[in-house]
Design a protein around this motif. Sequence first.
Motif, PDB file in Angstrom:
ATOM      1  N   HIS A 110       0.774  -1.348   0.178  1.00 44.68           N
ATOM      2  CA  HIS A 110       0.078   0.052   0.153  1.00 44.68           C
ATOM      3  C   HIS A 110       0.906   1.106   0.124  1.00 44.68           C
ATOM      4  O   HIS A 110       0.545   2.288  -0.867  1.00 44.68           O
ATOM      5  CB  HIS A 110      -1.131  -0.080   1.223  1.00 44.68           C
ATOM      6  N   SER A 111       1.754   1.332   0.911  1.00 44.64           N
ATOM      7  CA  SER A 111       2.540   2.614   0.881  1.00 44.64           C
ATOM      8  C   SER A 111       3.586   2.582  -0.314  1.00 44.64           C
ATOM      9  O   SER A 111       4.129   3.855  -0.174  1.00 44.64           O
ATOM     10  CB  SER A 111       3.193   2.756   2.247  1.00 44.64           C
ATOM     11  N   HIS A 112       3.925   1.674  -0.768  1.00 41.30           N
ATOM     12  CA  HIS A 112       5.192   1.703  -1.839  1.00 41.30           C
ATOM     13  C   HIS A 112       6.588   2.084  -1.093  1.00 41.30           C
ATOM     14  O   HIS A 112       7.374   2.324  -1.845  1.00 41.30           O
ATOM     15  CB  HIS A 112       4.616   2.863  -3.046  1.00 41.30           C
ATOM     16  N   ARG A 113       6.541   1.970   0.110  1.00 43.39           N
ATOM     17  CA  ARG A 113       7.771   2.407   0.679  1.00 43.39           C
ATOM     18  C   ARG A 113       8.516   1.032   1.362  1.00 43.39           C
ATOM     19  O   ARG A 113       7.724   0.433   2.203  1.00 43.39           O
ATOM     20  CB  ARG A 113       7.432   3.357   1.964  1.00 43.39           C
ATOM     21  N   PRO A 114       9.812   0.541   0.996  1.00 42.23           N
ATOM     22  CA  PRO A 114      10.574  -0.516   1.469  1.00 42.23           C
ATOM     23  C   PRO A 114      10.709  -0.469   2.836  1.00 42.23           C
ATOM     24  O   PRO A 114      11.301   0.719   3.292  1.00 42.23           O
ATOM     25  CB  PRO A 114      11.526  -0.433   0.625  1.00 42.23           C
ATOM     26  N   THR A 115      10.218  -1.222   3.734  1.00 44.57           N
ATOM     27  CA  THR A 115      10.034  -0.831   5.052  1.00 44.57           C
ATOM     28  C   THR A 115      10.192  -2.315   5.804  1.00 44.57           C
ATOM     29  O   THR A 115       9.683  -3.100   5.692  1.00 44.57           O
ATOM     30  CB  THR A 115       8.851  -0.446   5.680  1.00 44.57           C
ATOM     31  N   VAL A 116      11.048  -2.326   7.086  1.00 43.97           N
ATOM     32  CA  VAL A 116      11.084  -3.530   7.881  1.00 43.97           C
ATOM     33  C   VAL A 116      10.863  -2.810   9.170  1.00 43.97           C
ATOM     34  O   VAL A 116      11.470  -1.903   9.733  1.00 43.97           O
ATOM     35  CB  VAL A 116      12.611  -4.048   7.893  1.00 43.97           C
ATOM     36  N   ILE A 117      10.005  -3.343  10.147  1.00 39.85           N
ATOM     37  CA  ILE A 117       9.719  -2.897  11.279  1.00 39.85           C
ATOM     38  C   ILE A 117       9.394  -4.028  12.417  1.00 39.85           C
ATOM     39  O   ILE A 117       8.689  -4.865  12.144  1.00 39.85           O
ATOM     40  CB  ILE A 117       8.186  -2.109  11.335  1.00 39.85           C
ATOM     41  N   ASP A 118      10.503  -3.873  13.427  1.00 42.12           N
ATOM     42  CA  ASP A 118      10.292  -4.851  14.510  1.00 42.12           C
ATOM     43  C   ASP A 118       9.121  -4.476  15.485  1.00 42.12           C
ATOM     44  O   ASP A 118       9.222  -3.338  16.066  1.00 42.12           O
ATOM     45  CB  ASP A 118      11.491  -5.073  15.195  1.00 42.12           C
ATOM     46  N   ALA A 119       8.036  -5.321  15.294  1.00 33.00           N
ATOM     47  CA  ALA A 119       6.916  -4.823  16.084  1.00 33.00           C
ATOM     48  C   ALA A 119       6.966  -5.900  17.446  1.00 33.00           C
ATOM     49  O   ALA A 119       5.858  -6.566  17.592  1.00 33.00           O
ATOM     50  CB  ALA A 119       5.551  -4.774  15.644  1.00 33.00           C
ATOM     51  N   ASP A 120       7.986  -6.088  18.080  1.00 35.32           N
ATOM     52  CA  ASP A 120       8.055  -6.867  19.263  1.00 35.32           C
ATOM     53  C   ASP A 120       8.101  -8.415  18.947  1.00 35.32           C
ATOM     54  O   ASP A 120       9.066  -8.885  18.398  1.00 35.32           O
ATOM     55  CB  ASP A 120       7.064  -6.565  20.452  1.00 35.32           C
ATOM     56  N   ASP A 121       6.737  -8.987  18.880  1.00 39.25           N
ATOM     57  CA  ASP A 121       6.621 -10.583  18.524  1.00 39.25           C
ATOM     58  C   ASP A 121       6.480 -10.825  17.078  1.00 39.25           C
ATOM     59  O   ASP A 121       6.094 -11.767  16.760  1.00 39.25           O
ATOM     60  CB  ASP A 121       5.592 -10.999  19.521  1.00 39.25           C
ATOM     61  N   VAL A 122       6.408  -9.557  16.375  1.00 39.46           N
ATOM     62  CA  VAL A 122       5.948  -9.840  14.702  1.00 39.46           C
ATOM     63  C   VAL A 122       6.813  -8.865  14.079  1.00 39.46           C
ATOM     64  O   VAL A 122       6.891  -7.861  14.338  1.00 39.46           O
ATOM     65  CB  VAL A 122       4.567  -9.645  14.363  1.00 39.46           C
ATOM     66  N   THR A 123       7.488  -9.296  12.889  1.00 40.54           N
ATOM     67  CA  THR A 123       7.971  -8.397  11.813  1.00 40.54           C
ATOM     68  C   THR A 123       7.060  -7.802  10.911  1.00 40.54           C
ATOM     69  O   THR A 123       6.424  -8.776  10.252  1.00 40.54           O
ATOM     70  CB  THR A 123       9.326  -9.163  11.516  1.00 40.54           C
TER      71      THR A 123
END
Length: 182
Positions: A110-123
């Motif tokens: 959706h955002s077209h932005r390459p992104t990796v986010i560590d949201a604690d127990d899920v990436t």
Amino acid sequence: MIAIFSDTHSNRGHELEGEALAAARNADVVLHAGDFTSEAALEAFRGECDRLYAVHGNADDPAVCDRLPTARVVEAAGIRIAVTHRRDGGETGLAMFGRSRGANVVIFGHSHRPTVIDADDVTLLNPGSHADPRGNRPGFAVLEQAENDGHESAESTGGGSLEGAIREPDGTLIETLEIRRR
């Protein structure tokens, strides 16, 4: 190998080139987080890869939406991967979506932005858009079973980690990542 794409936004075809095209052709599994836009783009993807697991996005034609779910879960190397185009609530909504499916990683677009986010127990992983970056770097992602897992197949039920990268279609590295079963 798992190749990951999103936001193709094409009326002509897959718009894949360079390393992105090679990844789609050589992958054991291809995941697409929606917004092919047209059946021509969806069929072109299907023609380049052996196993495509895709969801539809908000910009997909009704014919594409009729053929694809809004969400799905796949497993590789003991890692549960939830795929969606987007979720209300941003990062929190995506993390809740993943947790509700027992996922270790959520693939989204959706955002077209390459992104990796560590949201604690899920990436949370957005590969970006290989064809329509809209001011962002064009991107796609590749995940492979971590070498130290000792399992022979990315489709095995054992294991517990995947490593990979988000790259531009020409192969330029954007970001690396590792996903572990938690």
